[in-house]
Scaffold this active site. Structure first.
Site, PDB file in Angstrom:
ATOM      1  CG  PHE A 112      -0.333   0.467   2.508  1.00 20.58           C
ATOM      2  CD1 PHE A 112      -0.565   1.751   2.972  1.00 20.58           C
ATOM      3  CD2 PHE A 112       0.463  -0.372   3.274  1.00 20.58           C
ATOM      4  CE1 PHE A 112      -0.016   2.194   4.172  1.00 20.58           C
ATOM      5  CE2 PHE A 112       1.004   0.045   4.468  1.00 20.58           C
ATOM      6  CZ  PHE A 112       0.764   1.346   4.923  1.00 20.58           C
ATOM      7  CE  LYS A 113       4.305   0.967   5.122  1.00 21.35           C
ATOM      8  NZ  LYS A 113       5.321   0.475   6.057  1.00 21.35           N
ATOM      9  CG  ASP A 114       4.185   0.403  -4.189  1.00 23.37           C
ATOM     10  OD1 ASP A 114       5.317   0.697  -3.757  1.00 23.37           O
ATOM     11  OD2 ASP A 114       3.874  -0.742  -4.564  1.00 23.37           O
ATOM     12  CG  LEU A 117       6.326   6.167   0.031  1.00 24.73           C
ATOM     13  CD1 LEU A 117       6.953   4.847   0.451  1.00 24.73           C
ATOM     14  CD2 LEU A 117       7.258   7.325   0.398  1.00 24.73           C
ATOM     15  CB  THR A 145       8.592   2.083   4.607  1.00 25.45           C
ATOM     16  OG1 THR A 145       7.378   2.004   5.349  1.00 25.45           O
ATOM     17  CG2 THR A 145       8.919   3.546   4.362  1.00 25.45           C
TER      18      THR A 145
END
Length: 493
Positions: A112-114, A117, A145
């Site tokens: 999900f951090k894509d 970020l 991350t």
């Protein structure tokens, strides 16, 4: 829109200032001075928007048109999502037993951090190109991350990124997604320590104000406001997908179940609530249950040690975004927030004031899941739906399966099950690996090993200095040249 520190020790900054700061100079975290409140008509109008359109609308509330013109903002966000595999960027799977799973993992690194970020990387490059400036990004990672941060800035000429990972405590895939990126501006360090321990040298470098200023240090962990801002959209999209109807007054409530480690996603949910979104939030954790104990008992205190669990990215004892939540719920009381966080910093133990604990427990529900709970949730979901959950998503599913009611509910799924083969095998399930992931095991790797007893902050300090000097020697107008591998750096094929 201006941003202030949760500890009140510095003046307000604009979005650009918050983006490039990470931690505020007084040790606090940046938050919007005012949270915009949306009315029912706006929510109904937004309910027809796609996920990228929601991100654009929300970001435009927190980034002024003078700073980034709206048309440019839209272009940056479109560019950020151009590498996602799913046509809708994120996807809701409706499963049996009323379980809705919002797949936030269709980006390059399957996490999900894509989402946040990729946007943050575009925002950074926009400002850096305008000012011909170079920054040094410093990131500690418990799993996802680091790889998402690397992918968001790899090859960028104005950025060098230094990633510190806990050697052997990420999954093999998570580690390979970082160590196989061979770019001049990517510097990976693998330390023999846990997630909280690798945060310490990073905090030490940021606390050296002169060093941080000289080398333009910034963070892409969820201390960075930009990540929180983008993640607010997860909650709006989840609500619109799962609300039974928006024709009623008041609007119906939807429960959003959030797997929680550092607390960035649950903080975004709290802000969405403040904006008027009718959601009930549930913070779900693994055996590292500091957030669960805080919600239930007001006990924000460390356990004796970090426990290694199947949901490894959530193996965190110091969820720094709790500071933002406490500030928000205290009515932006920076003096109280500063006192509480400084006490926690010294004693590693904090009992919340009664009034603040009451507000927290009214805002959040919470639940913790053991490894056995995670395995059972993964098995049940597969048996009922032929659907594989990652262990972090399974923490949310465990909560759902424990609820007897039929409340409209959405479980956020932070990562693809493909990244967690060991957990799947433990549950007796067969991993389904995409081609991009299987290819990682055949690729060259490069990283610097940090041993216990070594001064990790000093090792980072020395490498940052060398890289910055090389960039400056080239006139601050081009990418760093082809770098030599240091004697400490490990290269494998």
């Amino acid at each position: 829109m201006e941003y202030v520190s949760t500890r009140g020790g510095v003046g307000a900054v604009d979005f650009e200032g918050a983006l490039f700061s990470g931690y505020a100079p007084d040790g606090g975290l940046f938050m919007p001075q005012h949270i915009p409140l949306l009315d029912g008509d706006t929510l109904r109008r937004w309910s027809c928007l796609s996920y990228p359109e929601l991100v654009k609308e929300l970001c435009s509330l927190f980034i002024t048109d003078e700073l980034v013109p709206r048309s440019t903002l839209n272009d940056l966000i479109d560019r950020a999502f151009s590498r996602f595999r799913h046509k809708d960027v994120i996807h809701l799977s409706r499963l049996k037993d009323g379980m809705n799973v919002l797949e936030l993992w269709h980006g390059v690194t399957y996490a999900f951090k894509d989402l946040s970020l990729s946007c943050t990387g575009q925002f950074l490059q926009y400002f850096l190109e305008k000012k011909q400036k170079h920054v040094t990004i410093l990131v500690g990672t418990s799993g996802d991350t680091g790889s998402s941060a690397i992918e968001s800035v790899r090859g960028q000429k104005n950025i060098d990124i230094f990633v510190l990972l806990p050697k052997g405590l990420c999954t093999q895939i998570q580690e390979l997604q970082m160590t196989t990126v061979i770019e001049d501006n990517v510097h990976v360090f693998a330390a023999h320590g846990n997630s909280d321990e690798i945060d310490e040298p990073i905090k030490e470098l940021f606390a050296d104000v002169d060093f941080a200023r000289k080398y333009n240090l910034m963070s892409l962990n969820s201390v960075n406001w930009s990540r929180i801002m983008v993640q607010i959209a997860h909650h709006f999209y989840a609500y619109f997908q799962c609300a039974p109807s928006l024709d009623t007054t008041p609007l119906p409530v939807v429960e959003i179940v959030v797997p929680t480690g550092g607390g960035g996603n649950i903080t975004a949910g709290c802000i969405a609530q403040k904006m008027g979104l009718p959601i009930r939030l549930v913070a779900v954790v693994n055996s590292n249950d500091i957030i669960h104990r805080t919600v239930q008992h007001g006990d924000f205190s460390l356990s004796e040690s970090v426990k290694a669990t199947l949901a490894s990215a959530m193996d965190i004892q110091e969820p720094y975004n709790v500071e933002r939540i406490l500030w928000l719920l205290s009515g932006s009381d920076n003096r109280l927030t500063k006192t509480l966080m400084e006490q926690f910093s010294v004693l590693k133990s904090l009992k919340l004031p009664e009034d603040l604990h009451r507000k927290l427990s009214e805002t959040l529900r919470s639940c913790s899941a053991s490894d056995e709970d995670i395995v059972r949730a993964m098995q049940r979901c597969w048996e009922e739906n032929r659907y594989l959950l990652c262990p972090h998503s399974a923490v949310a599913a465990h909560y759902h399966y424990s609820q007897p009611d039929s409340t409209p509910r959405c479980c956020l799924a932070p990562a693809s099950a493909a990244k967690f083969q060991e957990a799947l095998l433990r549950a007796g399930l067969v991993p389904q690996l995409p081609r991009e992931i299987t290819a990682l095991t055949t690729m060259e790797t490069r990283f610097t090993l940090l041993e216990r007893g070594q001064d990790w902050a000093q090792a980072l300090w020395e490498r940052i200095k060398v890289v910055a000097q090389r960039w400056e020697a080239q006139g601050n107008r081009s990418a760093p040249g082809q770098r030599e591998i240091s004697r400490q750096e490990v290269t494998q094929t």
